[in-house]
Design a protein around this motif. Structure first.
Motif, PDB file in Angstrom:
ATOM      1  N   ALA A   1       0.826  -1.203   0.000  1.00 57.12           N
ATOM      2  CA  ALA A   1       0.000   0.000   0.000  1.00 57.12           C
ATOM      3  C   ALA A   1       0.861   1.255   0.000  1.00 57.12           C
ATOM      4  N   PHE A   2       1.963   1.192   0.741  1.00 59.46           N
ATOM      5  CA  PHE A   2       2.861   2.347   0.825  1.00 59.46           C
ATOM      6  C   PHE A   2       3.521   2.616  -0.527  1.00 59.46           C
ATOM      7  N   ALA A   3       3.970   1.557  -1.183  1.00 63.05           N
ATOM      8  CA  ALA A   3       4.701   1.726  -2.439  1.00 63.05           C
ATOM      9  C   ALA A   3       3.791   1.969  -3.634  1.00 63.05           C
ATOM     10  N   PHE A   4       2.640   1.266  -3.656  1.00 68.26           N
ATOM     11  CA  PHE A   4       1.809   1.274  -4.863  1.00 68.26           C
ATOM     12  C   PHE A   4       0.383   1.763  -4.640  1.00 68.26           C
ATOM     13  N   GLY A   5      -0.055   1.837  -3.377  1.00 67.68           N
ATOM     14  CA  GLY A   5      -1.461   2.109  -3.099  1.00 67.68           C
ATOM     15  C   GLY A   5      -2.263   0.825  -3.131  1.00 67.68           C
ATOM     16  N   THR A   6      -3.394   0.815  -2.452  1.00 68.29           N
ATOM     17  CA  THR A   6      -4.289  -0.337  -2.491  1.00 68.29           C
ATOM     18  C   THR A   6      -5.168  -0.260  -3.733  1.00 68.29           C
ATOM     19  N   ASN A   7      -6.014  -1.250  -3.900  1.00 76.01           N
ATOM     20  CA  ASN A   7      -6.964  -1.249  -5.011  1.00 76.01           C
ATOM     21  C   ASN A   7      -7.996  -0.145  -4.892  1.00 76.01           C
ATOM     22  N   ASP A   8      -8.098   0.522  -3.742  1.00 77.83           N
ATOM     23  CA  ASP A   8      -9.038   1.631  -3.554  1.00 77.83           C
ATOM     24  C   ASP A   8      -8.341   2.970  -3.353  1.00 77.83           C
ATOM     25  N   SER A   9      -7.015   3.009  -3.499  1.00 81.24           N
ATOM     26  CA  SER A   9      -6.262   4.221  -3.175  1.00 81.24           C
ATOM     27  C   SER A   9      -6.194   5.185  -4.354  1.00 81.24           C
ATOM     28  N   PRO A  10      -6.371   6.479  -4.097  1.00 85.36           N
ATOM     29  CA  PRO A  10      -6.176   7.466  -5.165  1.00 85.36           C
ATOM     30  C   PRO A  10      -4.710   7.650  -5.526  1.00 85.36           C
ATOM     31  N   ARG A  11      -3.817   7.259  -4.612  1.00 84.45           N
ATOM     32  CA  ARG A  11      -2.374   7.396  -4.825  1.00 84.45           C
ATOM     33  C   ARG A  11      -1.654   6.475  -3.842  1.00 84.45           C
ATOM     34  N   PRO A  12      -0.385   6.136  -4.084  1.00 84.18           N
ATOM     35  CA  PRO A  12       0.378   5.371  -3.095  1.00 84.18           C
ATOM     36  C   PRO A  12       0.452   6.113  -1.772  1.00 84.18           C
ATOM     37  N   TRP A  13       0.468   5.372  -0.677  1.00 81.48           N
ATOM     38  CA  TRP A  13       0.502   6.019   0.637  1.00 81.48           C
ATOM     39  C   TRP A  13       1.777   6.830   0.845  1.00 81.48           C
ATOM     40  N   ARG A  14       2.860   6.476   0.155  1.00 81.27           N
ATOM     41  CA  ARG A  14       4.102   7.235   0.297  1.00 81.27           C
ATOM     42  C   ARG A  14       3.960   8.653  -0.245  1.00 81.27           C
ATOM     43  N   GLU A  15       2.942   8.886  -1.083  1.00 77.52           N
ATOM     44  CA  GLU A  15       2.724  10.212  -1.640  1.00 77.52           C
ATOM     45  C   GLU A  15       1.771  11.054  -0.798  1.00 77.52           C
ATOM     46  N   GLU A  16       1.219  10.460   0.251  1.00 82.55           N
ATOM     47  CA  GLU A  16       0.363  11.221   1.160  1.00 82.55           C
ATOM     48  C   GLU A  16       1.223  12.139   2.029  1.00 82.55           C
ATOM     49  N   GLU A  17       0.662  13.287   2.379  1.00 81.26           N
ATOM     50  CA  GLU A  17       1.381  14.199   3.269  1.00 81.26           C
ATOM     51  C   GLU A  17       1.682  13.524   4.596  1.00 81.26           C
ATOM     52  N   THR A  18       0.716  12.747   5.079  1.00 81.40           N
ATOM     53  CA  THR A  18       0.910  11.944   6.277  1.00 81.40           C
ATOM     54  C   THR A  18      -0.051  10.769   6.224  1.00 81.40           C
ATOM     55  N   VAL A  19       0.324   9.683   6.866  1.00 74.54           N
ATOM     56  CA  VAL A  19      -0.561   8.531   7.024  1.00 74.54           C
ATOM     57  C   VAL A  19      -0.766   8.325   8.515  1.00 74.54           C
ATOM     58  N   LYS A  20      -2.034   8.234   8.906  1.00 76.00           N
ATOM     59  CA  LYS A  20      -2.377   8.035  10.307  1.00 76.00           C
ATOM     60  C   LYS A  20      -2.955   6.636  10.495  1.00 76.00           C
ATOM     61  N   TRP A  21      -2.658   6.051  11.652  1.00 80.01           N
ATOM     62  CA  TRP A  21      -3.074   4.676  11.915  1.00 80.01           C
ATOM     63  C   TRP A  21      -3.623   4.578  13.338  1.00 80.01           C
ATOM     64  N   LEU A  22      -4.777   3.923  13.479  1.00 79.50           N
ATOM     65  CA  LEU A  22      -5.422   3.810  14.789  1.00 79.50           C
ATOM     66  C   LEU A  22      -4.900   2.592  15.533  1.00 79.50           C
ATOM     67  N   CYS A  23      -4.551   2.806  16.792  1.00 83.39           N
ATOM     68  CA  CYS A  23      -3.912   1.774  17.612  1.00 83.39           C
ATOM     69  C   CYS A  23      -4.657   1.604  18.932  1.00 83.39           C
ATOM     70  N   PRO A  24      -5.568   0.617  19.042  1.00 81.58           N
ATOM     71  CA  PRO A  24      -6.199   0.347  20.337  1.00 81.58           C
ATOM     72  C   PRO A  24      -5.145  -0.018  21.373  1.00 81.58           C
ATOM     73  N   VAL A  25      -5.284   0.555  22.574  1.00 83.15           N
ATOM     74  CA  VAL A  25      -4.292   0.305  23.629  1.00 83.15           C
ATOM     75  C   VAL A  25      -4.987  -0.090  24.928  1.00 83.15           C
ATOM     76  N   PRO A  26      -4.306  -1.005  25.698  1.00 84.72           N
ATOM     77  CA  PRO A  26      -3.047  -1.660  25.388  1.00 84.72           C
ATOM     78  C   PRO A  26      -3.183  -2.569  24.167  1.00 84.72           C
ATOM     79  N   GLY A  27      -2.091  -2.687  23.404  1.00 84.07           N
ATOM     80  CA  GLY A  27      -2.120  -3.483  22.192  1.00 84.07           C
ATOM     81  C   GLY A  27      -0.824  -4.245  21.983  1.00 84.07           C
ATOM     82  N   TYR A  28      -0.626  -4.718  20.755  1.00 81.17           N
ATOM     83  CA  TYR A  28       0.474  -5.629  20.420  1.00 81.17           C
ATOM     84  C   TYR A  28       1.679  -4.829  19.939  1.00 81.17           C
ATOM     85  N   ASP A  29       2.803  -4.978  20.613  1.00 73.60           N
ATOM     86  CA  ASP A  29       3.983  -4.178  20.308  1.00 73.60           C
ATOM     87  C   ASP A  29       4.494  -4.386  18.887  1.00 73.60           C
TER      88      ASP A  29
END
Length: 425
Positions: free
Chosen positions: A113-141
């Motif tokens: 996804a970072f290099a090429f984008g997913t099948n639903d991505s308008p662009r590769p994630w590396r071209e996004e200004e920022t990528v945010k990810w949700l992390c339930p805590v406590p969680g898996y290191d």
């Protein structure tokens, strides 16, 4: 047993003296005990030693006649996929079987996804200004380590008794830069939480601003009960499709804590569209998985009931260790108001919350006494627990007597850290 902060000064001084003496006695034992990682014990690994003789010199063809010694077959062999599709309750056409670690597939998915984008991505994630990810805590290191590796901004979401706080998630996914979320839905790491059906359906139906928002559904403990009851495995692929989000879930599973951890089989389930996207890149990365190992697993396990029969053996090995941990926590700490802990019905971990601000001190005291614990804060992104309160306990690997000795020592460390904090107030 009275709450520590409600003890009279005289009673507190007596307790403090007793705890300090216990700690000195603990250090004098020169222990070398380890509760750091959720690894299967040697006894558990022995349950699957027949793998070492499988598939056998003359057994190199699947039921349909595929020669597993040769290249090809990116999806894995039907023999093991059919078993695991039944275990997870998903259609076999929605399931790919890979090599030993589902973490490898998770890393690949984010890499792709970072290099090429997913099948639903308008662009590769590396071209996004920022990528945010949700992390339930406590969680898996190790989950957090993957998203940290790619420089994603990790946003914590509180964990409830029914799973992550979905109301918080619903607000956060209104940001189009939020591209994904980690989830361990059954016997979660480290709390042992089981997501409720309502939580699952709300996650499936999220109205996310990002068209390529994905939930990595790491069902690592799908059959890892500590009792005679196996959890339901809701078919989140169908649930999401019914709510108009067919590509929402990247669904992971593996045999890593079922057979031999270093040589298991991993599984990736998702929508056909997601799988086609994955195949288009993975087929260039490699020429197929270890089909000999997949055939060996299919022969060992037989069918879904064979998986459950093996997991009953695991439960018989693990349950006494979990019972010992919980029993010691209750006996040594119950009533003092210095700790809370989960009492899971499955999985590999117990989540221990100590007096806020003292988790690192508990870890240090334990280390100095020869008891190795997962470092305080490891269940949070970047290893930073804002409250400095959480410690993950992993009782699976050591023998039962060592688990009991280690936990008695941990209880002493928790009390000593709490005593020290009150003395500073």
């Amino acid at each position: 047993m009275a709450n520590l902060n409600e003890l009279s000064q005289q009673d507190f001084d007596a307790l403090a003296q007793d705890v300090r003496q216990r700690y000195e006695d603990l250090k004098a034992k020169n222990l070398n005990l380890d509760l750091t990682r959720g690894k299967p014990s040697s006894e558990q690994l022995d349950f699957s030693n027949d793998l070492l003789a499988l598939p056998g010199k003359d057994n190199y063809r699947t039921k349909s006649g595929v020669d597993v010694r040769n290249y090809g077959g990116l999806d894995g062999i039907a023999d093991i996929r059919e078993i695991w599709a039944e275990v997870l309750g998903v259609p076999v056409e929605n399931l790919i079987a890979g090599d030993s670690s589902s973490l490898n597939i998770m890393f690949d998915l984010i890499s792709f996804a970072f290099a090429f984008g997913t099948n639903d991505s308008p662009r590769p994630w590396r071209e996004e200004e920022t990528v945010k990810w949700l992390c339930p805590v406590p969680g898996y290191d190790r989950h957090f380590a993957i998203t940290e590796q790619f420089g994603f901004e990790m946003i914590t979401v509180p964990m409830t008794e029914d799973g992550p706080d979905v109301a918080a998630v619903e607000k956060l996914v209104q940001d189009p830069q939020v591209k994904g979320m980690w989830c361990v839905p059954l016997f979660g790491n480290p709390t042992g939480v089981v997501y409720s059906r309502e939580t699952i359906e709300r996650l499936a139906g999220l109205e996310a601003a990002a068209p390529d928002f994905r939930i990595i559904w790491d069902n690592a403990y799908a059959v890892h009960t500590l009792t005679d009851v196996f959890p339901d495995n809701p078919n989140v692929i169908d649930i999401a499709a019914a709510q108009g989000n067919p590509n929402r879930f990247w669904y992971m599973s593996s045999t890593s804590k079922i057979t031999h951890a270093g040589s298991g089989v991993s599984f990736f389930a998702s929508s056909v569209e997601n799988l086609d996207w994955y195949r288009s890149i993975a087929n260039i990365r490699g020429i197929g998985p270890n089909k000999e190992n997949q055939l060996a697993h299919a022969m060992l396990l037989g069918d879904a009931e064979g998986v459950r029969a093996l997991m009953r053996k695991h439960a018989g090995s693990l349950a006494p260790k979990f019972a010992a941990v919980i029993g010691i926590l209750r006996e040594r700490l119950g009533g003092y108001g210095v700790a809370e802990w989960t009492e899971p019905q499955g999985g590999y971990f117990i989540s221990l919350n100590v007096v806020p601000g003292t988790a690192t001190r508990v870890w240090e005291l334990a280390k100095d006494a020869g008891i190795n614990l997962t470092k305080a804060g490891s269940a949070f992104p970047h290893g930073v627990d804002p409250e400095n309160t959480n410690i993950r306990l992993a009782p699976s690997l050591p023998p039962l007597d060592e688990v009991s000795e280690a936990m008695d020592g941990v209880a002493t460390c928790v009390l000593l850290a709490a005593v020290e904090k009150r003395e500073l107030q």
